[in-house]
Write a protein that holds these residues in place. Structure first.
Motif, mmCIF file in Angstrom:
data_model
loop_
_atom_site.group_PDB
_atom_site.id
_atom_site.type_symbol
_atom_site.label_atom_id
_atom_site.label_comp_id
_atom_site.label_asym_id
_atom_site.label_seq_id
_atom_site.Cartn_x
_atom_site.Cartn_y
_atom_site.Cartn_z
ATOM 1 N N SER A 1 0.799 -1.227 0.000
ATOM 2 C CA SER A 1 0.000 0.000 0.000
ATOM 3 C C SER A 1 0.832 1.278 0.000
ATOM 4 O O SER A 1 0.320 2.349 -0.348
ATOM 5 C CB SER A 1 -0.946 0.004 1.195
ATOM 6 N N VAL A 2 2.094 1.188 0.392
ATOM 7 C CA VAL A 2 2.930 2.400 0.474
ATOM 8 C C VAL A 2 4.107 2.367 -0.492
ATOM 9 O O VAL A 2 4.821 3.369 -0.632
ATOM 10 C CB VAL A 2 3.449 2.627 1.910
ATOM 11 N N LYS A 3 4.325 1.250 -1.141
ATOM 12 C CA LYS A 3 5.481 1.110 -2.023
ATOM 13 C C LYS A 3 5.418 2.151 -3.141
ATOM 14 O O LYS A 3 4.381 2.358 -3.757
ATOM 15 C CB LYS A 3 5.510 -0.305 -2.613
ATOM 16 N N GLY A 4 6.544 2.821 -3.356
ATOM 17 C CA GLY A 4 6.602 3.865 -4.373
ATOM 18 C C GLY A 4 6.238 5.244 -3.852
ATOM 19 O O GLY A 4 6.496 6.250 -4.525
ATOM 20 N N GLN B 1 9.971 8.955 4.998
ATOM 21 C CA GLN B 1 9.538 10.017 4.093
ATOM 22 C C GLN B 1 8.257 9.550 3.414
ATOM 23 O O GLN B 1 8.245 8.500 2.764
ATOM 24 C CB GLN B 1 10.605 10.307 3.054
ATOM 25 N N MET B 2 7.189 10.318 3.586
ATOM 26 C CA MET B 2 5.891 9.934 3.046
ATOM 27 C C MET B 2 5.444 10.974 2.023
ATOM 28 O O MET B 2 5.251 12.138 2.376
ATOM 29 C CB MET B 2 4.859 9.829 4.178
ATOM 30 N N ASN B 3 5.308 10.548 0.784
ATOM 31 C CA ASN B 3 4.883 11.427 -0.302
ATOM 32 C C ASN B 3 3.543 10.964 -0.849
ATOM 33 O O ASN B 3 3.118 9.832 -0.622
ATOM 34 C CB ASN B 3 5.929 11.426 -1.415
ATOM 35 N N SER B 4 2.894 11.840 -1.598
ATOM 36 C CA SER B 4 1.606 11.520 -2.228
ATOM 37 C C SER B 4 0.646 10.914 -1.215
ATOM 38 O O SER B 4 0.021 9.881 -1.465
ATOM 39 C CB SER B 4 1.821 10.557 -3.402
ATOM 40 N N LEU B 5 0.530 11.560 -0.083
ATOM 41 C CA LEU B 5 -0.294 11.022 1.001
ATOM 42 C C LEU B 5 -1.760 10.968 0.624
ATOM 43 O O LEU B 5 -2.273 11.830 -0.107
ATOM 44 C CB LEU B 5 -0.102 11.846 2.264
ATOM 45 N N LYS B 6 -2.429 9.933 1.121
ATOM 46 C CA LYS B 6 -3.840 9.695 0.862
ATOM 47 C C LYS B 6 -4.605 9.688 2.181
ATOM 48 O O LYS B 6 -4.023 9.398 3.228
ATOM 49 C CB LYS B 6 -4.022 8.343 0.174
ATOM 50 N N PRO B 7 -5.906 9.974 2.152
ATOM 51 C CA PRO B 7 -6.684 9.913 3.399
ATOM 52 C C PRO B 7 -6.561 8.565 4.110
ATOM 53 O O PRO B 7 -6.572 8.516 5.349
ATOM 54 C CB PRO B 7 -8.108 10.166 2.919
ATOM 55 N N GLU B 8 -6.416 7.503 3.356
ATOM 56 C CA GLU B 8 -6.291 6.175 3.979
ATOM 57 C C GLU B 8 -4.945 5.964 4.668
ATOM 58 O O GLU B 8 -4.729 4.935 5.322
ATOM 59 C CB GLU B 8 -6.526 5.060 2.948
ATOM 60 N N ASP B 9 -4.024 6.912 4.545
ATOM 61 C CA ASP B 9 -2.773 6.848 5.295
ATOM 62 C C ASP B 9 -2.936 7.399 6.707
ATOM 63 O O ASP B 9 -2.009 7.323 7.520
ATOM 64 C CB ASP B 9 -1.678 7.645 4.578
ATOM 65 N N THR B 10 -4.089 7.961 7.007
ATOM 66 C CA THR B 10 -4.351 8.494 8.342
ATOM 67 C C THR B 10 -4.244 7.386 9.386
ATOM 68 O O THR B 10 -4.899 6.346 9.274
ATOM 69 C CB THR B 10 -5.751 9.123 8.403
ATOM 70 N N ALA B 11 -3.391 7.611 10.388
ATOM 71 C CA ALA B 11 -3.149 6.593 11.418
ATOM 72 C C ALA B 11 -2.148 7.148 12.423
ATOM 73 O O ALA B 11 -1.528 8.189 12.198
ATOM 74 C CB ALA B 11 -2.590 5.324 10.792
#
Length: 120
Positions: free
Chosen positions: A63-66, A82-92
């Motif tokens: 789910s986070v690869k790339g 390092q978290m890029n192109s964050l999505k609402p489903e990354d909320t945690a």
């Protein structure tokens, strides 16, 4: 005794970026290395990424690869995500962990977590 302290969590808009850090004191050097996990409300904690002590080997959840990159600064005893192109489903709540217990999915020491909220 190893202590881990995460930082860098914040509220960010979808498509944005964040860099999480995990500072380790009394660093453990056994096992594979260190890892990041996350737990969303009402869900089980899930694996995000892991890195070997040398930094030469990494593993990511599909789910986070790339989008996410794990790195380690051994001189500073600090782990990064390092978290890029964050999505609402990354909320945690994001947790770092160290000293593996036989696999990159099981660890002995855990931090208290840092909240990441991604708004749509």
């Amino acid at each position: 005794q190893v202590q881990l302290v995460e930082s860098g969590g914040a509220l960010v808009q979808a498509g944005g970026s964040l860099r999480l850090a995990c500072s380790a004191s009394g660093r453990a050097s056994n096992g594979y290395g260190m890892g990041w996990f996350r737990q969303a409300p009402g869900k089980d904690r899930e694996f995000v990424a892991a890195i070997s002590w040398s930094g030469a080997s990494t593993h990511y959840a599909t789910s986070v690869k790339g989008r996410f990159t794990i790195s380690i600064d051994n001189a500073k005893n600090t782990l990064f995500l390092q978290m890029n192109s964050l999505k609402p489903e990354d909320t945690a709540v994001y947790y770092c962990a160290t000293e593996t217990l036989g696999s990159i999915y099981e660890y002995l020491y855990w931090g208290q977590g840092t909240q990441v909220t991604v708004s749509s």
